[in-house]
Design an enzyme around this catalytic site. Structure first.
Site, PDB file in Angstrom:
ATOM      1  CG  HIS A  74       1.732  -4.398   0.923  1.00 47.27           C
ATOM      2  ND1 HIS A  74       0.188  -4.965   0.704  1.00 47.27           N
ATOM      3  CD2 HIS A  74       1.708  -3.250  -0.561  1.00 47.27           C
ATOM      4  CE1 HIS A  74      -0.305  -4.299   0.323  1.00 47.27           C
ATOM      5  NE2 HIS A  74       0.003  -3.710  -0.364  1.00 47.27           N
ATOM      6  CB  CYS A  96       5.779  -6.528  -5.098  1.00 50.18           C
ATOM      7  SG  CYS A  96       6.479  -5.689  -6.445  1.00 50.18           S
ATOM      8  CD  GLU A 126       7.499  -1.012  -0.427  1.00 45.18           C
ATOM      9  OE1 GLU A 126       7.626  -0.042  -0.535  1.00 45.18           O
ATOM     10  OE2 GLU A 126       5.566  -0.643  -1.358  1.00 45.18           O
ATOM     11  CB  THR A 161       6.937   0.515  -4.698  1.00 42.66           C
ATOM     12  OG1 THR A 161       6.127  -0.351  -3.785  1.00 42.66           O
ATOM     13  CG2 THR A 161       8.569  -0.531  -4.166  1.00 42.66           C
ATOM     14  CB  CYS A 189       6.859   0.169  -8.375  1.00 40.30           C
ATOM     15  SG  CYS A 189       6.048  -0.805 -10.288  1.00 40.30           S
ATOM     16  CB  SER A 217      -4.515   0.989  -2.465  1.00 39.55           C
ATOM     17  OG  SER A 217      -3.914   1.374  -2.778  1.00 39.55           O
ATOM     18  CG  ASN A 219      -1.140   2.022  -5.604  1.00 40.29           C
ATOM     19  OD1 ASN A 219      -1.747   2.003  -6.388  1.00 40.29           O
ATOM     20  ND2 ASN A 219      -1.312   0.839  -5.579  1.00 40.29           N
TER      21      ASN A 219
END
Length: 280
Positions: A74, A96, A126, A161, A189, A217, A219
């Protein structure tokens, strides 16, 4: 007997696979003790497994003095990275590449005189790292929050992202009334978009959905939200031990998807367990 189908795009993304490979190499490469700055990825079971093998988590680079320190996917703040390189015997930057793209975009917009707005979740690692690359930047998570911002002549936007395209569109639409000039760097992303589209398509056909990944998480949580909107019988699990056979009663199609921090081995294990339940 139900059919179990995995979404056409699901599971660990490039950035996560890269970070895991880098950490594996550090553990097996004679680099001495290995630590990660914060959880390497948002998957508690993977993080626990790495810790059992020697790559434990630290919250401050100074806690890893003399060790090899892996920077999480992150991203970290410039100050944290500088401290790590000063305190640790070696540093492995597993940030990333798509997160680094957000950092560069934020830096560029700030240098060009834009008020930087980050579309994302305040407090997420992040987002915290991105804020440090554009001092004075603001974080908004909804259109309502964007509408509450003071007016600005020039506003530049970057995106966490793992945000959805729909959320970005809502915020951008709201910001149009708060600025004279709006510049948007769509830093979502590609893997995130692909996972979300595939999840929505499968959920629209499934009688029950299982979303695999860490509850911490972002996402994966978003995938669960997308799946649940189309398939109310959606369940978010971290592993096979959380599955309940009653979830699949009367289902003809059970859909499975997984967040970007979920390795293929976890997906296979869950699919195998579901198949044993629905095949009885």
């Amino acid at each position: 007997m139900a059919t179990v189908e995995v979404a056409r795009e699901a599971g660990a993304c490039y950035g996560v696979e890269r970070a895991l490979e880098m950490t594996e190499a550090a553990l097996g490469g004679g680099r001495g003790r290995v630590r990660t700055l914060g959880p390497l990825i948002h998957n508690p079971r993977v993080v626990e497994s790495l810790a059992e093998r020697g790559a434990s988590v630290v919250g401050d680079p100074r806690e890893a003095a003399g060790c090899t320190l892996v920077l999480r996917t992150h991203g970290v703040t410039p100050a944290e990275e500088a401290l790590a390189r000063e305190a640790c015997s070696s540093v492995v930057d597993a940030t990333c590449p798509f997160v680094k793209k957000v950092h560069r975009a934020a830096e560029r917009l700030a240098a060009e005189g834009y008020r930087v707005v980050i579309v994302g979740e305040a407090g997420h690692p992040e987002v915290t790292a991105t804020l440090a690359h554009a001092p004075g930047a603001l974080v908004v998570g909804t259109a309502e929050e964007a509408l509450a911002l003071p007016r600005s002549r020039k506003t530049g936007v970057v995106v966490q992202t793992t945000q959805s395209a729909a959320r970005l569109a809502e915020v951008v639409s709201a910001l149009l009334s708060r600025t004279e000039e709006l510049r948007v760097a769509n830093t979502i992303c590609e893997a995130t978009s692909g996972h979300q589209g595939a999840c929505a398509e499968l959920a629209s056909r499934a009688d029950a959905m299982v979303v695999i990944g860490g509850r911490n998480s972002a996402n994966t949580t978003r995938l669960a939200e997308i799946a649940r909107a189309a398939c109310p019988r959606t369940h978010h699990v971290e592993g096979t031990d959380e599955l309940d056979p009653s979830w699949f009663e009367g289902a003809g199609l059970v859909g499975v998807t997984a967040g970007a921090s979920t390795p293929a081995s976890q997906i296979r294990a869950v699919v195998t367990a579901i198949e044993s339940m629905v095949g009885e």
